[in-house]
Scaffold this active site. Structure first.
Site, PDB file in Angstrom:
ATOM      1  N   THR A 116       0.824  -1.208   0.000  1.00 14.08           N
ATOM      2  CA  THR A 116       0.000   0.000   0.000  1.00 14.08           C
ATOM      3  C   THR A 116       0.861   1.262   0.000  1.00 14.08           C
ATOM      4  OG1 THR A 116      -1.475   1.308   1.420  1.00 14.08           O
ATOM      5  CG2 THR A 116      -0.142  -0.329   2.524  1.00 14.08           C
ATOM      6  N   ASP A 117       0.299   2.354  -0.523  1.00 12.84           N
ATOM      7  CA  ASP A 117       1.007   3.646  -0.470  1.00 12.84           C
ATOM      8  C   ASP A 117       1.153   4.152   0.964  1.00 12.84           C
ATOM      9  OD1 ASP A 117      -1.655   4.373   0.028  1.00 12.84           O
ATOM     10  OD2 ASP A 117      -1.777   5.857  -1.590  1.00 12.84           O
ATOM     11  N   GLU A 118       0.351   3.587   1.875  1.00 11.62           N
ATOM     12  CA  GLU A 118       0.374   4.086   3.253  1.00 11.62           C
ATOM     13  C   GLU A 118       1.713   3.819   3.941  1.00 11.62           C
ATOM     14  OE1 GLU A 118      -3.083   3.551   5.635  1.00 11.62           O
ATOM     15  OE2 GLU A 118      -4.410   3.389   3.902  1.00 11.62           O
ATOM     16  N   LYS A 164       2.077  -3.537   7.227  1.00  8.24           N
ATOM     17  CA  LYS A 164       2.311  -3.717   5.790  1.00  8.24           C
ATOM     18  C   LYS A 164       3.778  -3.398   5.450  1.00  8.24           C
ATOM     19  CE  LYS A 164      -0.280  -4.703   2.975  1.00  8.24           C
ATOM     20  NZ  LYS A 164      -0.762  -6.017   2.485  1.00  8.24           N
ATOM     21  N   TYR A 180      -1.809  -0.569  11.011  1.00 10.00           N
ATOM     22  CA  TYR A 180      -2.020  -1.245   9.724  1.00 10.00           C
ATOM     23  C   TYR A 180      -0.828  -1.016   8.800  1.00 10.00           C
ATOM     24  CZ  TYR A 180      -3.435  -1.597   4.822  1.00 10.00           C
ATOM     25  OH  TYR A 180      -3.464  -1.883   3.472  1.00 10.00           O
TER      26      TYR A 180
HETATM   27  P1  NAD Z   1     -10.101  -7.136   2.024  1.00 11.88           P
HETATM   28  O1  NAD Z   1     -10.109  -6.805   3.475  1.00 11.88           O
HETATM   29  O2  NAD Z   1     -11.291  -6.842   1.195  1.00 11.88           O
HETATM   30  O3  NAD Z   1      -9.773  -8.693   1.818  1.00 11.88           O
HETATM   31  C1  NAD Z   1      -8.786  -9.352   2.559  1.00 11.88           C
HETATM   32  C2  NAD Z   1      -8.984 -10.846   2.360  1.00 11.88           C
HETATM   33  O4  NAD Z   1      -7.943 -11.527   3.076  1.00 11.88           O
HETATM   34  C3  NAD Z   1     -10.314 -11.364   2.913  1.00 11.88           C
HETATM   35  O5  NAD Z   1     -10.946 -12.211   1.970  1.00 11.88           O
HETATM   36  C4  NAD Z   1      -9.905 -12.142   4.163  1.00 11.88           C
HETATM   37  O6  NAD Z   1     -10.786 -13.244   4.433  1.00 11.88           O
HETATM   38  C5  NAD Z   1      -8.510 -12.606   3.790  1.00 11.88           C
HETATM   39  N1  NAD Z   1      -7.673 -12.870   4.973  1.00 11.88           N
HETATM   40  C6  NAD Z   1      -7.483 -12.058   6.048  1.00 11.88           C
HETATM   41  N2  NAD Z   1      -6.676 -12.660   6.933  1.00 11.88           N
HETATM   42  C7  NAD Z   1      -6.332 -13.863   6.410  1.00 11.88           C
HETATM   43  C8  NAD Z   1      -5.509 -14.930   6.847  1.00 11.88           C
HETATM   44  N3  NAD Z   1      -4.882 -14.891   8.031  1.00 11.88           N
HETATM   45  N4  NAD Z   1      -5.365 -16.011   6.041  1.00 11.88           N
HETATM   46  C9  NAD Z   1      -6.008 -16.082   4.844  1.00 11.88           C
HETATM   47  N5  NAD Z   1      -6.813 -15.104   4.390  1.00 11.88           N
HETATM   48  C10 NAD Z   1      -6.973 -14.009   5.164  1.00 11.88           C
HETATM   49  O7  NAD Z   1      -8.796  -6.406   1.473  1.00 11.88           O
HETATM   50  P2  NAD Z   1      -8.567  -5.695   0.049  1.00 11.88           P
HETATM   51  O8  NAD Z   1      -9.083  -4.314   0.125  1.00 11.88           O
HETATM   52  O9  NAD Z   1      -8.997  -6.610  -1.033  1.00 11.88           O
HETATM   53  O10 NAD Z   1      -6.972  -5.600   0.077  1.00 11.88           O
HETATM   54  C11 NAD Z   1      -6.160  -6.609  -0.531  1.00 11.88           C
HETATM   55  C12 NAD Z   1      -4.705  -6.217  -0.341  1.00 11.88           C
HETATM   56  O11 NAD Z   1      -4.469  -4.929  -0.916  1.00 11.88           O
HETATM   57  C13 NAD Z   1      -4.266  -6.118   1.116  1.00 11.88           C
HETATM   58  O12 NAD Z   1      -2.973  -6.667   1.216  1.00 11.88           O
HETATM   59  C14 NAD Z   1      -4.252  -4.621   1.397  1.00 11.88           C
HETATM   60  O13 NAD Z   1      -3.313  -4.293   2.377  1.00 11.88           O
HETATM   61  C15 NAD Z   1      -3.873  -4.064   0.022  1.00 11.88           C
HETATM   62  N6  NAD Z   1      -4.354  -2.698  -0.233  1.00 11.88           N
HETATM   63  C16 NAD Z   1      -5.680  -2.410  -0.262  1.00 11.88           C
HETATM   64  C17 NAD Z   1      -6.095  -1.118  -0.564  1.00 11.88           C
HETATM   65  C18 NAD Z   1      -7.557  -0.744  -0.677  1.00 11.88           C
HETATM   66  O14 NAD Z   1      -7.851   0.399  -1.038  1.00 11.88           O
HETATM   67  N7  NAD Z   1      -8.499  -1.629  -0.423  1.00 11.88           N
HETATM   68  C19 NAD Z   1      -5.159  -0.101  -0.800  1.00 11.88           C
HETATM   69  C20 NAD Z   1      -3.809  -0.423  -0.712  1.00 11.88           C
HETATM   70  C21 NAD Z   1      -3.419  -1.734  -0.471  1.00 11.88           C
END
Ligand code: NAD
Length: 330
Positions: free
Chosen positions: A126-128, A154, A150
């Site tokens: 993430t950019d964070e 990351k 968080y």
């Molecule tokens: P989300 O919360 O929608 O989905 C996360 C998924 O991971 C869920 O299906 C959950 O069941 C699964 N999960 C959580 N813990 C687990 C574990 N211990 N074992 C197996 N599965 C597990 O998240 P997202 O928004 O789809 O984000 C996906 C990735 O992208 C993450 O790594 C997040 O840090 C990164 N990200 C997201 C955003 C955003 O805007 N949503 C921005 C930057 C980075």
């Protein structure tokens, strides 16, 4: 080619898997068989996946389950790792799961990938991790200064992943994206939370003065970037992925109110999030010049489509919101 995708019952991972199964990711000849490993936490739902697709296998499990991970990794040629605890507010309320999943879980996957000589391991970050920036944009080599539990978890997993490249030569590639939006996002992050509240006639909570600025990236553009990195990126490299639309939370709220036919009297100004970073911005020159990444979604159209999707898919989000409310009150 066997691709192990973690966390693909969630928002971004499921979009990535749908895109690959539909052959829309731009690498049509490369049609991998996909194994999804997902724990199905509150944020994951099987409704996000086409379970009867012949090239898809779903395994429910934890990325920290070393035995299960070892078995799945033995069959994997490549990995795209999305699984994470992903909501900043929850990490402020309690950081345990963030460290366990985001740090220990990532290390469990990396160890198994190394043991089984997996080809490519794409780690989604993430950019964070860069922290707040008042002006300009962070390039990939900028030092990490995460603010929340968080983003700190990351950043830790990014550094671990890159260490497995430098120490062991594992082909690790890290992506750092801005805020994603689009269909299938769990209704706790700002865009789906506000849309679903407004559709239900409820108010929306705006942090502080709403001056925090984020870059918005359509989830399909993000998945295009991830696929470019998986198929054409370089080992040991970090790639920023942005969308190109910067908005303050107040501006975003105005657009969402307009899209849902609501007024500012539906906005509750609530106490700002602790340690709330003012602005994030990533410099995307590297992925653009090296891999030809171009975001395709216009923000206004993408947001209108997203609002329409939530309006048309109450059956997807109403049970999730009910379940989340029960968990909070119980
Ligand atoms: P989300 O919360 O929608 O989905 C996360 C998924 O991971 C869920 O299906 C959950 O069941 C699964 N999960 C959580 N813990 C687990 C574990 N211990 N074992 C197996 N599965 C597990 O998240 P997202 O928004 O789809 O984000 C996906 C990735 O992208 C993450 O790594 C997040 O840090 C990164 N990200 C997201 C955003 C955003 O805007 N949503 C921005 C930057 C980075």
């Amino acid at each position: 080619m066997n691709l192990l995708v973690t966390g693909a019952a969630g928002f971004i991972g499921s979009t990535y898997v749908r895109t690959l199964l539909a052959g829309e990711a731009g690498e049509a000849s490369d049609a991998p068989r996909i194994t999804v490993l997902d724990k199905l936490t509150y944020a994951g739902t099987l409704d996000n996946l086409e379970l009867d697709h012949p090239r898809l296998e779903f395994v429910q499990g934890d990325i920290r389950d070393a035995e299960l991970v070892d078995k799945l990794m033995a069959e994997a040629d490549q990995v795209v790792h999305f699984a994470a605890e992903s909501h900043v507010d929850r990490s402020i309320a309690g950081a345990d799961d963030f460290v366990l999943t985001n740090v220990v879980g990532t290390q469990t996957l990396l160890d198994a990938a190394l043991r089984h000589e997996v080809g490519t391991f794409v780690h989604i970050s993430t950019d964070e991790v860069y922290g707040s920036i008042e002006e300009g944009s962070w390039p990939e080599e900028h030092p990490l200064r995460p603010s929340s539990p968080y983003s700190a978890s990351k950043a830790s997993s990014d550094l671990l992943a890159l260490a497995y490249h430098r120490t062991h030569g594992l082909d690790v590639r890290v992506t750092r994206c801005s805020n994603n939006y689009g269909p299938h996002q769990f209704p706790e992050k700002v865009i789906p939370l506000f849309i679903t509240n407004l559709l239900d006639g409820k108010n929306v909570p705006l942090y502080g003065e709403g001056l925090n600025v984020r870059d918005w990236l359509h989830v399909e553009d993000h998945c295009q970037g991830v696929e470019l990195v998986r198929t054409r990126g370089r080992a040991g490299e970090v790639y920023n992925i942005g969308g190109g639309t910067e908005l303050s939370n107040k501006q975003l709220t105005g657009l969402l109110l307009e899209a849902c036919g609501a007024d500012w009297d539906r906005v509750d100004h609530v106490t700002d999030r602790k340690g709330h970073d003012l602005r994030y911005s990533v410099d995307c020159t590297k992925i653009r010049e090296e891999l030809g990444y171009r975001p395709r979604h216009d923000f206004a159209a993408g947001l209108a489509d997203t609002v329409a999707w939530y309006r048309d898919n109450r059956a997807w989000w109403e049970p999730l919101k009910r379940r989340a409310a029960q968990q909070v009150t119980s």
